[in-house]
Design a protein around this motif. Structure first.
Motif, PDB file in Angstrom:
ATOM      1  N   ALA A  30     -10.783 120.104  41.743  1.00 12.99           N
ATOM      2  CA  ALA A  30     -11.101 119.189  40.649  1.00 12.99           C
ATOM      3  C   ALA A  30     -10.594 117.784  40.954  1.00 12.99           C
ATOM      4  CB  ALA A  30     -10.500 119.697  39.341  1.00 12.99           C
ATOM      5  N   PHE A  31      -9.382 117.680  41.446  1.00 15.36           N
ATOM      6  CA  PHE A  31      -8.794 116.382  41.786  1.00 15.36           C
ATOM      7  C   PHE A  31      -9.593 115.700  42.890  1.00 15.36           C
ATOM      8  CE2 PHE A  31      -5.832 113.732  44.194  1.00 15.36           C
ATOM      9  CZ  PHE A  31      -5.340 112.913  43.189  1.00 15.36           C
ATOM     10  N   CYS A  32      -9.891 116.436  43.955  1.00 21.30           N
ATOM     11  CA  CYS A  32     -10.601 115.851  45.105  1.00 21.30           C
ATOM     12  C   CYS A  32     -12.037 115.482  44.760  1.00 21.30           C
ATOM     13  CB  CYS A  32     -10.566 116.812  46.287  1.00 21.30           C
ATOM     14  SG  CYS A  32      -8.920 116.985  46.997  1.00 21.30           S
ATOM     15  N   ALA A  33     -12.692 116.263  43.901  1.00 17.11           N
ATOM     16  CA  ALA A  33     -14.064 115.936  43.520  1.00 17.11           C
ATOM     17  C   ALA A  33     -14.120 114.603  42.785  1.00 17.11           C
ATOM     18  CB  ALA A  33     -14.645 117.048  42.650  1.00 17.11           C
ATOM     19  N   ARG A  34     -13.151 114.335  41.934  1.00 17.33           N
ATOM     20  CA  ARG A  34     -13.130 113.056  41.210  1.00 17.33           C
ATOM     21  C   ARG A  34     -12.555 111.936  42.058  1.00 17.33           C
ATOM     22  NH1 ARG A  34     -14.122 117.696  38.925  1.00 17.33           N
ATOM     23  NH2 ARG A  34     -15.134 117.568  36.900  1.00 17.33           N
ATOM     24  N   PHE A 123      -6.433 113.860  35.375  1.00 20.62           N
ATOM     25  CA  PHE A 123      -6.797 114.619  34.171  1.00 20.62           C
ATOM     26  C   PHE A 123      -7.764 115.755  34.482  1.00 20.62           C
ATOM     27  CE2 PHE A 123      -5.775 111.791  30.273  1.00 20.62           C
ATOM     28  CZ  PHE A 123      -4.433 111.882  30.596  1.00 20.62           C
ATOM     29  N   SER A 124      -8.590 115.622  35.508  1.00 16.75           N
ATOM     30  CA  SER A 124      -9.487 116.726  35.833  1.00 16.75           C
ATOM     31  C   SER A 124      -8.706 117.919  36.369  1.00 16.75           C
ATOM     32  CB  SER A 124     -10.556 116.284  36.832  1.00 16.75           C
ATOM     33  OG  SER A 124      -9.975 115.927  38.063  1.00 16.75           O
ATOM     34  N   GLY A 125      -7.656 117.671  37.144  1.00 17.33           N
ATOM     35  CA  GLY A 125      -6.793 118.772  37.579  1.00 17.33           C
ATOM     36  C   GLY A 125      -6.071 119.408  36.407  1.00 17.33           C
ATOM     37  N   LEU A 126      -5.584 118.591  35.492  1.00 12.85           N
ATOM     38  CA  LEU A 126      -4.924 119.124  34.298  1.00 12.85           C
ATOM     39  C   LEU A 126      -5.900 119.873  33.392  1.00 12.85           C
ATOM     40  CD1 LEU A 126      -2.569 116.128  33.422  1.00 12.85           C
ATOM     41  CD2 LEU A 126      -1.964 118.288  34.515  1.00 12.85           C
ATOM     42  N   THR A 127      -7.163 119.455  33.388  1.00 18.85           N
ATOM     43  CA  THR A 127      -8.177 120.158  32.604  1.00 18.85           C
ATOM     44  C   THR A 127      -8.411 121.563  33.145  1.00 18.85           C
ATOM     45  OG1 THR A 127      -9.235 118.078  32.017  1.00 18.85           O
ATOM     46  CG2 THR A 127     -10.579 120.070  31.816  1.00 18.85           C
ATOM     47  N   ILE A 129      -6.188 123.429  34.622  1.00 16.49           N
ATOM     48  CA  ILE A 129      -5.031 124.229  34.194  1.00 16.49           C
ATOM     49  C   ILE A 129      -5.145 124.592  32.721  1.00 16.49           C
ATOM     50  CG2 ILE A 129      -2.529 124.162  33.826  1.00 16.49           C
ATOM     51  CD1 ILE A 129      -2.352 122.364  36.305  1.00 16.49           C
ATOM     52  N   THR A 130      -5.506 123.627  31.894  1.00 21.80           N
ATOM     53  CA  THR A 130      -5.644 123.876  30.460  1.00 21.80           C
ATOM     54  C   THR A 130      -6.743 124.897  30.183  1.00 21.80           C
ATOM     55  OG1 THR A 130      -4.923 121.621  30.036  1.00 21.80           O
ATOM     56  CG2 THR A 130      -6.015 122.761  28.235  1.00 21.80           C
ATOM     57  N   THR A 131      -7.843 124.788  30.893  1.00 17.09           N
ATOM     58  CA  THR A 131      -8.944 125.743  30.726  1.00 17.09           C
ATOM     59  C   THR A 131      -8.497 127.146  31.113  1.00 17.09           C
ATOM     60  OG1 THR A 131     -10.535 123.991  31.177  1.00 17.09           O
ATOM     61  CG2 THR A 131     -11.316 126.262  31.406  1.00 17.09           C
ATOM     62  N   PHE A 132      -7.719 127.260  32.186  1.00 19.81           N
ATOM     63  CA  PHE A 132      -7.205 128.569  32.590  1.00 19.81           C
ATOM     64  C   PHE A 132      -6.365 129.192  31.478  1.00 19.81           C
ATOM     65  CE2 PHE A 132      -3.387 130.764  34.127  1.00 19.81           C
ATOM     66  CZ  PHE A 132      -3.973 131.941  34.578  1.00 19.81           C
ATOM     67  N   PHE A 133      -5.405 128.430  30.956  1.00 23.23           N
ATOM     68  CA  PHE A 133      -4.511 128.989  29.937  1.00 23.23           C
ATOM     69  C   PHE A 133      -5.248 129.324  28.643  1.00 23.23           C
ATOM     70  CE2 PHE A 133      -1.031 126.997  32.471  1.00 23.23           C
ATOM     71  CZ  PHE A 133      -0.349 128.170  32.726  1.00 23.23           C
ATOM     72  N   LEU A 134      -6.186 128.498  28.250  1.00 25.53           N
ATOM     73  CA  LEU A 134      -6.952 128.780  27.042  1.00 25.53           C
ATOM     74  C   LEU A 134      -7.803 130.040  27.217  1.00 25.53           C
ATOM     75  CD1 LEU A 134      -7.936 127.986  24.208  1.00 25.53           C
ATOM     76  CD2 LEU A 134      -9.735 126.670  25.324  1.00 25.53           C
ATOM     77  N   THR A 135      -8.517 130.145  28.336  1.00 19.84           N
ATOM     78  CA  THR A 135      -9.375 131.304  28.562  1.00 19.84           C
ATOM     79  C   THR A 135      -8.558 132.564  28.790  1.00 19.84           C
ATOM     80  OG1 THR A 135     -10.962 129.778  29.560  1.00 19.84           O
ATOM     81  CG2 THR A 135     -11.359 132.132  29.878  1.00 19.84           C
ATOM     82  N   ILE A 151     -14.834 124.810  35.700  1.00 16.25           N
ATOM     83  CA  ILE A 151     -14.584 123.488  35.140  1.00 16.25           C
ATOM     84  C   ILE A 151     -14.161 122.508  36.259  1.00 16.25           C
ATOM     85  CG2 ILE A 151     -12.132 123.573  34.522  1.00 16.25           C
ATOM     86  CD1 ILE A 151     -14.634 122.464  32.016  1.00 16.25           C
ATOM     87  N   ALA A 152     -13.591 123.046  37.340  1.00 18.06           N
ATOM     88  CA  ALA A 152     -13.156 122.199  38.445  1.00 18.06           C
ATOM     89  C   ALA A 152     -14.343 121.567  39.169  1.00 18.06           C
ATOM     90  CB  ALA A 152     -12.313 122.994  39.436  1.00 18.06           C
ATOM     91  N   ILE A 153     -15.444 122.302  39.236  1.00 13.96           N
ATOM     92  CA  ILE A 153     -16.606 121.756  39.947  1.00 13.96           C
ATOM     93  C   ILE A 153     -17.560 121.135  38.970  1.00 13.96           C
ATOM     94  CG2 ILE A 153     -16.446 123.208  41.962  1.00 13.96           C
ATOM     95  CD1 ILE A 153     -18.534 125.040  40.695  1.00 13.96           C
TER      96      ILE A 153
END
Length: 153
Positions: A30-34, A123-127, A129-135, A151-153
């Motif tokens: 996610a970080f590298c894509a952005r 924030f995309s990397g943090l997203t 992580i947040t998506t993992f914990f929520l799901t 969500i990372a891609i």
């Protein structure tokens, strides 16, 4: 009996380690894509909305939050101009300004433009992580990892 429990805890530990590795890989992707545009075209702001957000953040850092709320930007919505404080949600600007303030308080010189450019990859990397914990909370660890990867891609 204790050997069986030790084997089960070892397998759980290996699965937990695998989950951490997959989650870290999703964050990195996610970080590298952005970050790709920054690597390819250097640290510049390309579009109108990010440029306006940078200018608004720069104004807030230079003049304070109160003046930011009352700022009339004659360059936005030309020729009419724009009352910025009443027409934006200042969360992005406040976040960038807070990071800028903290870095300067720690005597780490960082230009506000660079903070605005690198905020999206962070924030995309943090997203992810947040998506993992929520799901994971809603379903299970496997679904959380899959959601983080998507969500990372």
């Amino acid at each position: 009996s204790s050997g069986i429990n030790a084997g089960r805890s070892g397998a759980r530990g290996a699965l937990s380690l695998l989950a951490v590795v997959i989650l870290a890989a999703a964050c990195l992707v996610a970080f590298c894509a952005r970050l790709f545009a920054v690597i390819r075209f250097e640290s510049i702001i390309h579009e109108f909305d990010p440029w306006f957000n940078y200018r608004a953040t720069h104004h807030m850092v230079q003049n304070g939050f109160y003046n930011f709320l009352n700022w009339f930007d004659e360059r936005a919505w030309y020729p009419l101009g724009r009352i910025v404080g009443g027409t934006v949600y200042p969360g992005l600007m406040v976040t960038s300004g807070t990071i800028h303030y903290i870095l300067h308080a720690l005597n780490i010189p960082f230009h506000i433009r660079d903070i605005c450019v690198f905020l999206a990859p962070i924030f995309s990397g943090l997203t992810a992580i947040t998506t993992f914990f929520l799901t994971r909370e809603l379903w299970n660890t496997g679904a959380g990892l899959l959601a983080a990867c998507f969500i990372a891609i």
